[in-house]
Write an enzyme that holds these catalytic residues in place. Sequence first.
Site, PDB file in Angstrom:
ATOM      1  N   THR A 175       0.851  -1.192   0.000  1.00  0.00           N
ATOM      2  CA  THR A 175       0.000   0.000   0.000  1.00  0.00           C
ATOM      3  C   THR A 175       0.891   1.247   0.000  1.00  0.00           C
ATOM      4  O   THR A 175       2.074   1.142  -0.299  1.00  0.00           O
ATOM      5  CB  THR A 175      -0.991  -0.037   1.195  1.00  0.00           C
ATOM      6  OG1 THR A 175      -1.908   1.044   1.074  1.00  0.00           O
ATOM      7  CG2 THR A 175      -0.297   0.050   2.546  1.00  0.00           C
ATOM      8  N   ASN A 176       0.315   2.415   0.285  1.00  0.00           N
ATOM      9  CA  ASN A 176       1.127   3.638   0.347  1.00  0.00           C
ATOM     10  C   ASN A 176       0.647   4.501   1.511  1.00  0.00           C
ATOM     11  O   ASN A 176      -0.261   4.110   2.250  1.00  0.00           O
ATOM     12  CB  ASN A 176       1.062   4.385  -0.994  1.00  0.00           C
ATOM     13  CG  ASN A 176      -0.349   4.770  -1.360  1.00  0.00           C
ATOM     14  OD1 ASN A 176      -1.024   5.469  -0.611  1.00  0.00           O
ATOM     15  ND2 ASN A 176      -0.819   4.309  -2.502  1.00  0.00           N
ATOM     16  N   ARG A 177       1.258   5.654   1.667  1.00  0.00           N
ATOM     17  CA  ARG A 177       1.024   6.457   2.873  1.00  0.00           C
ATOM     18  C   ARG A 177      -0.194   7.366   2.810  1.00  0.00           C
ATOM     19  O   ARG A 177      -0.389   8.186   3.698  1.00  0.00           O
ATOM     20  CB  ARG A 177       2.245   7.343   3.138  1.00  0.00           C
ATOM     21  CG  ARG A 177       3.487   6.610   3.534  1.00  0.00           C
ATOM     22  CD  ARG A 177       4.588   7.638   3.704  1.00  0.00           C
ATOM     23  NE  ARG A 177       5.881   7.040   3.928  1.00  0.00           N
ATOM     24  CZ  ARG A 177       6.316   6.633   5.124  1.00  0.00           C
ATOM     25  NH1 ARG A 177       5.530   6.739   6.168  1.00  0.00           N
ATOM     26  NH2 ARG A 177       7.513   6.122   5.247  1.00  0.00           N
ATOM     27  N   SER A 178      -0.987   7.303   1.765  1.00  0.00           N
ATOM     28  CA  SER A 178      -2.148   8.193   1.676  1.00  0.00           C
ATOM     29  C   SER A 178      -3.079   7.984   2.872  1.00  0.00           C
ATOM     30  O   SER A 178      -3.414   6.850   3.218  1.00  0.00           O
ATOM     31  CB  SER A 178      -2.901   7.918   0.368  1.00  0.00           C
ATOM     32  OG  SER A 178      -4.153   8.559   0.402  1.00  0.00           O
ATOM     33  N   ALA A 218      -4.934   7.731  -4.089  1.00  0.00           N
ATOM     34  CA  ALA A 218      -3.591   7.317  -4.522  1.00  0.00           C
ATOM     35  C   ALA A 218      -3.641   5.799  -4.707  1.00  0.00           C
ATOM     36  O   ALA A 218      -3.189   5.047  -3.829  1.00  0.00           O
ATOM     37  CB  ALA A 218      -2.574   7.712  -3.469  1.00  0.00           C
TER      38      ALA A 218
END
Length: 397
Positions: A207-210, A274
């Site tokens: 995943t990502n930091r959004s 994102a």
Amino acid sequence: MWAGRHVVLGVSGGIACYKSCFLARRLTEAGARVDVVLTRAAAEFVRPLTFEALTGRPVACSLWEPGEALAHIRLAHEADLIVVAPATAHLIARAAQGLADDMLTAMLLARRAPLLIAPAMNDEMYARPETVANLERLRAAGVAQVGPEAGPLAEGPSERPGRMSEPETILAHAARLLRRGGPLEGRRVVVTAGPTREPLDPVRVITNRSSGRMGFELAAAAWERGGDVVLISGPTALVPPGGPTLRRVETTAEMEAAVRDELPSADLLIMAAAPADYRSVEVADRKRARGEGGLSLTLGPTADILVATRGLRKPGALVVGFALETGDAVARGRGKLERKGLDVIVVNDATEPGAGFEVPTNRVTILDRDGAEDMLPLMDKRAVAEAILDRVAARCV
Ligand code: CTP
């Protein structure tokens, strides 16, 4: 939007009065001038002094207090908006009949401003045909209503509505009522938010930091402006805004499917999400143990949702994208605007302090298809959302 607005907050006597204190405080903090009017029963639950301290203004309780003889008329005529929270069954019955036997009901009868009521009562009282008819009568007179909701009541849990809506929800409905008539009113708005998650096995993900905050603020602000808003969100820890319809998704493919569903009827798509750009080519069906040694992943690209769904856009629909870059943000953003067929792109540079993921603020530049470039100062994400919608609304008219 609340700065300089005059709100009269009517409070009738039910236990939900304790939540009205938060509402008075939130309105005051937001910049509104708040005059509280209490019924006699409400003053039994919460003393006028509490509201005076929270709003910094005198509280009106009775028609018969010496001093200003026509305070009910003055308040009725000065208000930009009147909110009654809680509105008890008795208050609703009196207002529906046009009675004017105390300060609050007399002020309501003399009102010129829009009126929002937040009913709160026992679930059986709410379901009673007399109450249903009274509410119907008020609605026919143009009165807006928020709640009640199902959930715990003073007398125990209930699956049926009766409980007053939370102050944040009432605040959002009040803002929507006050902001009526703008270019987003009645428009179908689709907002995507948050990251997506691509599985590696049943427990691990990429995943990502959004955080989802920018998208949630946009959805809340578009709804307040009268939009019919669908919020498509990947996994986030945020409390969803009250008004928009929420669709939760997990992977980029699920987000794409939800956008495919909603896009054909959308007047405005705001892709603030994102989505994960990569997914594991293989997804294990069991959790791999660390003892099994090193792990190499082969990643493949996910679909670019904006590009893949381009053909589904309704003619004339506006599309807003985001670009979070780590250098050369404006030039790269303009490239994406062209490539993805956008009307507006909001770019920011993740390397700048206070901008990007996991922070409540953002510093963005808004680029539009006609070449305009608008660099905004560091602002909280709600203010950024309002600025973006101002640009979009200007294109809607
Ligand atoms: N976006 C999308 N589908 C994806 C990834 C991104 O629709 N799989 C959207 C985002 O919601 C955003 C815009 O495309 O509105 C730009 O996102 P960004 O991640 O900057 O774009 P990418 O195409 O992934 O660009 P890059 O080449 O920088 O990875």
